[in-house]
Scaffold this motif. Structure first.
Motif, PDB file in Angstrom:
ATOM      1  N   THR A 178       5.856  -7.659  -4.518  1.00  0.00           N
ATOM      2  CA  THR A 178       4.626  -7.821  -4.689  1.00  0.00           C
ATOM      3  C   THR A 178       3.781  -6.383  -5.644  1.00  0.00           C
ATOM      4  OG1 THR A 178       4.121  -6.689  -2.385  1.00  0.00           O
ATOM      5  CG2 THR A 178       4.488  -9.338  -2.586  1.00  0.00           C
ATOM      6  N   LYS A 179       2.510  -6.337  -6.996  1.00  0.00           N
ATOM      7  CA  LYS A 179       2.887  -5.990  -7.307  1.00  0.00           C
ATOM      8  C   LYS A 179       1.822  -6.621  -8.421  1.00  0.00           C
ATOM      9  CE  LYS A 179       6.566  -3.322  -7.782  1.00  0.00           C
ATOM     10  NZ  LYS A 179       5.964  -1.822  -7.098  1.00  0.00           N
TER      11      LYS A 179
ATOM     12  N   LYS B 280       6.976  -3.307 -15.011  1.00  0.00           N
ATOM     13  CA  LYS B 280       6.935  -3.430 -13.566  1.00  0.00           C
ATOM     14  C   LYS B 280       8.167  -4.298 -13.204  1.00  0.00           C
ATOM     15  CE  LYS B 280       2.208  -2.726 -11.807  1.00  0.00           C
ATOM     16  NZ  LYS B 280       2.368  -1.330 -10.843  1.00  0.00           N
TER      17      LYS B 280
ATOM     18  N   LYS C 164       3.298   2.195   0.865  1.00  0.00           N
ATOM     19  CA  LYS C 164       3.381   1.316   1.881  1.00  0.00           C
ATOM     20  C   LYS C 164       4.168   0.377   2.807  1.00  0.00           C
ATOM     21  CE  LYS C 164      -1.421   0.846  -0.347  1.00  0.00           C
ATOM     22  NZ  LYS C 164      -2.102  -0.438  -1.110  1.00  0.00           N
TER      23      LYS C 164
ATOM     24  N   TYR D 296      -1.990 -12.307  -4.283  1.00  0.00           N
ATOM     25  CA  TYR D 296      -2.465 -10.863  -3.567  1.00  0.00           C
ATOM     26  C   TYR D 296      -3.271 -10.429  -3.312  1.00  0.00           C
ATOM     27  CZ  TYR D 296       0.133  -6.708  -2.226  1.00  0.00           C
ATOM     28  OH  TYR D 296       1.157  -5.912  -1.118  1.00  0.00           O
ATOM     29  N   ASN D 297      -3.430  -9.871  -2.266  1.00  0.00           N
ATOM     30  CA  ASN D 297      -4.859  -8.634  -2.215  1.00  0.00           C
ATOM     31  C   ASN D 297      -4.884  -7.831  -1.673  1.00  0.00           C
ATOM     32  OD1 ASN D 297      -5.743 -10.232   0.163  1.00  0.00           O
ATOM     33  ND2 ASN D 297      -7.072 -11.380  -0.973  1.00  0.00           N
TER      34      ASN D 297
ATOM     35  N   ALA E  23      -1.299  -7.974   1.471  1.00  0.00           N
ATOM     36  CA  ALA E  23      -0.594  -6.939   1.597  1.00  0.00           C
ATOM     37  C   ALA E  23       0.172  -6.305   3.186  1.00  0.00           C
ATOM     38  CB  ALA E  23      -1.300  -5.773   0.503  1.00  0.00           C
TER      39      ALA E  23
ATOM     40  N   GLY F 190      -5.972  -3.114  -9.379  1.00  0.00           N
ATOM     41  CA  GLY F 190      -4.365  -3.162  -8.350  1.00  0.00           C
ATOM     42  C   GLY F 190      -4.696  -1.746  -7.842  1.00  0.00           C
TER      43      GLY F 190
HETATM   44  N1  PLP Z   1      -2.655  -4.424  -5.101  1.00  0.00           N
HETATM   45  C1  PLP Z   1      -2.265  -4.809  -3.806  1.00  0.00           C
HETATM   46  C2  PLP Z   1      -3.337  -5.213  -3.106  1.00  0.00           C
HETATM   47  C3  PLP Z   1      -2.144  -3.050  -2.820  1.00  0.00           C
HETATM   48  O1  PLP Z   1      -1.876  -2.636  -1.493  1.00  0.00           O
HETATM   49  C4  PLP Z   1      -1.475  -2.688  -3.907  1.00  0.00           C
HETATM   50  C5  PLP Z   1      -1.130  -1.240  -2.940  1.00  0.00           C
HETATM   51  O2  PLP Z   1      -1.229  -0.229  -3.441  1.00  0.00           O
HETATM   52  C6  PLP Z   1      -1.175  -2.615  -5.414  1.00  0.00           C
HETATM   53  C7  PLP Z   1      -1.681  -3.646  -6.028  1.00  0.00           C
HETATM   54  C8  PLP Z   1      -0.603  -1.400  -6.133  1.00  0.00           C
HETATM   55  O3  PLP Z   1       0.769  -1.688  -5.626  1.00  0.00           O
HETATM   56  P1  PLP Z   1       1.986  -1.392  -6.929  1.00  0.00           P
HETATM   57  O4  PLP Z   1       1.867   0.468  -6.691  1.00  0.00           O
HETATM   58  O5  PLP Z   1       3.345  -1.132  -5.347  1.00  0.00           O
HETATM   59  O6  PLP Z   1       2.440  -1.115  -8.075  1.00  0.00           O
END
Ligand code: PLP
Length: 798
Positions: free
Chosen positions: A533-534, A540, A649, A617-618, A622, A135
């Motif tokens: 999305t995360k 979280k 982002k 989600y990747n 994103a 992530g």
């Molecule tokens: N996963 C992907 C594909 C991402 O692009 C991001 C972005 O930073 C993350 C996870 C992490 O997201 P977050 O900082 O909202 O947890």
């Protein structure tokens, strides 16, 4: 270049080749067709989109390699101090679009392809994601590599070339299932296999005392050896010729080990051993934040650390003799605790192989290493069981004990015999970071993370990119993000508002089409696209989002016709993977699906509310979701998110944030002001007090009602969700969903109110993007370079 005796031959060779490949439309078309025929080995008269992508990628790769060679030669000649960035995870996503944009040849390739009857975007979609990470931490490494290259820093990234990247998430009946991601199945045009760059890596065995030149020294006799093979991934900068190297290691069986097995005649065992060696780099651990002390994981860590350290020493020794110069040429950055064995490994090499004194070796260590932590809770720090370490790396355990002994002796001089404090600070069974900070505050620095605008605006949101360049009158912001602030001057300009809204609409259409293809659900473009999305984690609080959606649904159901007219339609989008063994996170995904099923099939509420779970989600998902979001949610309980980069982002893409004051959102308030965000929830210092209240803590009726709806089987599966409900009611609500619920609903209501005032919303959106400059990884890297690594840019002159 000094070719010495081969000068004449070299000149002849240069005469045979073009100095650089040409980028005019005919040359590009010829190149692509050449690769169709000779690299992909399809007929140039008959090839499909995927084959066209492969040929295109190879044409781009050729141009990338030219710059990469030039950069490496230039670095070698200049011999600057380099930074070595060690990370067990790199979440690169797709490469093609990013590379052609950084090389400045996207439009040329798009033209050439259209003359061949292909669409660049369609071919770019053929590429699979490189998911060699989980992530935020892993995507951060990728963004930072882009910035290191763009800012001309002499940097090398080191990591592992996993055969299986992060699992693919598939949803079956609302449940997450994991499928292996064998991402190398169709080849990887972006890497260069370096079969001759290999290092032996040792494991297990014993340590003996021997005498060398009358001095006692330690000799590690390993029980197992494997070979690390380099795979190089060139990373181009933007607006520069500099193209740096990301070197990923793959494990291969060691020839020496095989020889022994063959001699004993056990051929089958020898072959089985080969496979065992390869397993070291076979799989990425899919846990986002916690790791149990697994032997394979420790082996992976040491494997990549050992190979990287050997490579760093080799490069240094090519041109230097004295180790006193080491800190002038080398800085090592450890991305989280995962590569921390590098400290012990460098110590071991300096002591046992280079025969430096302890004092000299330790002095070097203290000068060259820095380490980034991505967590604020001690649970997030990886711990290694002593037995495991002693068995796998016996010499390293000795060195760790010695480091600790010396360290505690030093501490005693500083703080006296305060045993409690000494115990907490002893690095064997680690204690509190605060104690370390109290003694050495200068060793701690806070750095705001960042993301690269090249990937997160230029590649993923081309319409916004064009709009920004038009209004700023320059493309310079792509390298100099501070210029974005110039958008503030037009925050109320009616013409910009029109164009800004149009860009958002284009991106919402793209996202809506994706949702329809994926789930069959048609969503209204007039609705607010509200995204979370995360990775799925309790802290979280995706569950808070779902409870809020149930509450919204419940309210709409109980409204009369007139009140319903005032409801702001929403498309709620949730996406993220749960670690395969994380039961609660998986239940949250299932809950999202059952609630979605109920809401989306309720014709009575129509377009007023929809809920979509976006699977898998990747990075490439994103890139499509983020530009299409109106609102994004970052709901971590205050005090739990060290940074968070997803929010950055969204901010850059002019998406409004609904967030707690946690991690980077605290800094966002400083940049764009709290009037331009929807903040809610307890602050970090209040969280502590709220937790103390425990059983006496009052939760709002609305909260109890939605939890009751789940418990009563309103959405089915009540037995399955019981443990989930138990986790958030009464004293077990560790992440304080109940305590923050009212404040969350109020922030949501404020977002609704702002959304219907289009002019206000658009202004907030422009100010969000305009204020996002601080969150570029260029700024982060610049700070590291100046304050931590002490390195200078080294720009390739061509
Ligand atoms: N996963 C992907 C594909 C991402 O692009 C991001 C972005 O930073 C993350 C996870 C992490 O997201 P977050 O900082 O909202 O947890």
């Amino acid at each position: 270049l000094d070719f010495g005796e081969r000068k004449g031959q070299a000149e002849r060779m240069l005469g045979l080749m073009d100095v650089f490949l040409k980028n005019d439309p005919i040359s590009l078309q010829k190149d692509i067709l050449h690769h169709v025929e000779y690299t992909v080995a399809r007929s140039r008269f008959s090839f499909d989109d995927f084959e066209a992508y492969q040929a295109l990628a190879h044409s781009v790769r050729d141009r990338l390699i030219e710059r990469w060679h030039d950069t490496l030669i230039h670095f070698k000649k200049e011999d600057p101090k380099r930074v070595y960035f060690l990370s067990l995870e790199f979440l690169m996503g797709r490469s093609l679009s990013n590379i052609v944009i950084n090389l400045g040849i996207r439009d040329q390739f798009a033209d050439a392809l259209s003359q061949l009857g292909f669409d660049f975007e369609v071919l770019a979609e053929q590429e699979g994601d490189a998911c060699l990470g989980n992530g935020g931490l892993a995507r951060l490494s990728a963004c930072q590599m882009d910035s290191l290259a763009t800012l001309d820093y002499p940097a090398v990234g080191y990591g592992l070339r996993y055969q299986y990247g992060l699992f693919r998430q598939v949803i079956v009946d609302g449940f997450q299932h994991e499928q292996p991601d064998y991402w190398l199945n169709f080849g990887n045009p972006w890497e260069i296999e370096r079969v001759h760059i290999t290092y032996p890596v040792k494991f297990y065995g014993t340590v003996t005392d021997e005498f060398l030149n009358g001095e006692k020294c330690k000799v590690w006799v390993p029980g197992e050896m494997v070979e690390a093979v380099a795979y190089d991934n060139p990373i181009p900068g933007y607006g520069t010729r500099n193209t740096i190297n990301l070197r990923l290691w793959a494990a291969k069986p060691s020839d020496q080990h095989d020889m022994e097995s063959f001699n004993t005649g056990d051929y089958v065992d020898a072959v089985v051993n080969r496979q065992r060696a390869e397993s070291i780099s076979s799989i990425l651990y899919p846990d986002d934040r916690s790791y149990q002390g697994k032997e394979l994981r420790l082996k992976q860590q040491y494997f990549f650390v050992s190979a990287s350290v050997q490579d760093i020493f080799r490069r240094f020794k090519d041109t230097h003799k004295k180790f006193d110069e080491f800190p002038e040429k080398v800085a090592l950055q450890l991305n989280d605790t995962h590569p921390s064995l590098a400290i012990v490994e460098v110590m071991r090499v300096l002591l046992d192989e280079e025969h430096l004194s302890w004092h000299r070796a330790w002095d070097i260590i203290c000068k060259i290493f820095s380490f980034t932590t991505h967590t604020v809770s001690p649970e997030g720090l990886e711990k290694i069981p002593v037995d495991l370490l002693g068995n796998l790396l016996p010499r390293h355990l000795q060195i760790i004990y010695d480091i600790n002994f010396n360290f505690v002796e030093e501490l005693k001089k500083m703080i006296g015999l305060d045993y409690d404090r000494l115990t907490r600070m002893s690095i064997v069974e680690e204690g509190a970071v605060k104690d370390f900070y109290d003694l050495w505050p200068h060793k701690f620095q806070y750095k705001t993370n960042g993301v690269t605008q090249r990937r997160w605006i230029v590649v993923s949101n081309p319409s916004l990119c064009a709009l920004i360049s038009k209004w700023l009158g320059t493309e310079a912001w792509i390298r100099d993000i501070d210029l974005l602030i110039g958008l503030r001057d037009y925050a109320t300009n009616a013409e910009l508002h029109q164009e800004w809204k149009m860009v958002k609409k284009v991106n919402k259409i793209r996202l809506a089409e994706y949702i329809e293809v994926m789930s069959g659900l048609k969503v209204s473009l007039d609705a607010m696209f509200d995204v979370q999305t995360k990775r799925i984690h309790e802290y979280k609080r995706q569950l808070l989002n779902i409870l809020g959606i149930i509450h919204r649904y419940d309210c709409i159901k109980n409204m009369d016709k007139n009140d319903r007219k005032k409801v702001v339609p929403r498309v709620c989008i949730i996406g993220g993977k749960a670690a395969p063994g994380y039961e609660i996170a998986k239940k949250i995904i299932k809950l999202c699906h059952v609630v979605a099923e109920r809401i989306n099939n309720d014709n009575d509420i129509g377009d007023l509310l929809k809920l979509v779970f976006i699977p898998d989600y990747n990075v490439s998902v994103a890139e499509m979701v983020i530009p299409g979001a109106d609102l994004s949610q970052h709901l971590s309980t205050a005090g739990h998110e060290a940074s968070g980069t997803g929010s950055m982002k969204f901010l850059m893409n002019g998406c409004l944030l609904l967030a707690t004051a946690d991690g980077s959102t605290i800094e966002m308030v400083e940049e764009i002001g709290q009037d331009n965000m929807f903040l809610f929830g307890a602050k970090a210092h209040e969280v502590v007090a709220l937790r103390k209240k425990g059983p006496t803590l009052k939760v709002p009726l609305q909260f109890s009602r939605v939890v009751r709806m789940i418990r009563d089987g309103h959405f089915g599966f009540e037995d399955y969700f019981k443990s989930l409900c138990d986790k958030i009611e009464g004293t077990s609500d560790y992440f304080l969903l109940g305590a923050d619920f009212m404040s969350y609903l109020e922030a949501q209501a404020a977002a609704d109110k702002a959304f219907v005032d289009e002019e206000r919303w658009t202004k907030m959106s422009i100010l969000s993007a305009a204020g996002s400059g601080r969150f570029s990884s260029d700024r982060t890297i610049q700070e590291y370079a100046e304050n931590t690594w002490d390195i200078q840019p080294c720009r390739c002159p061509f």
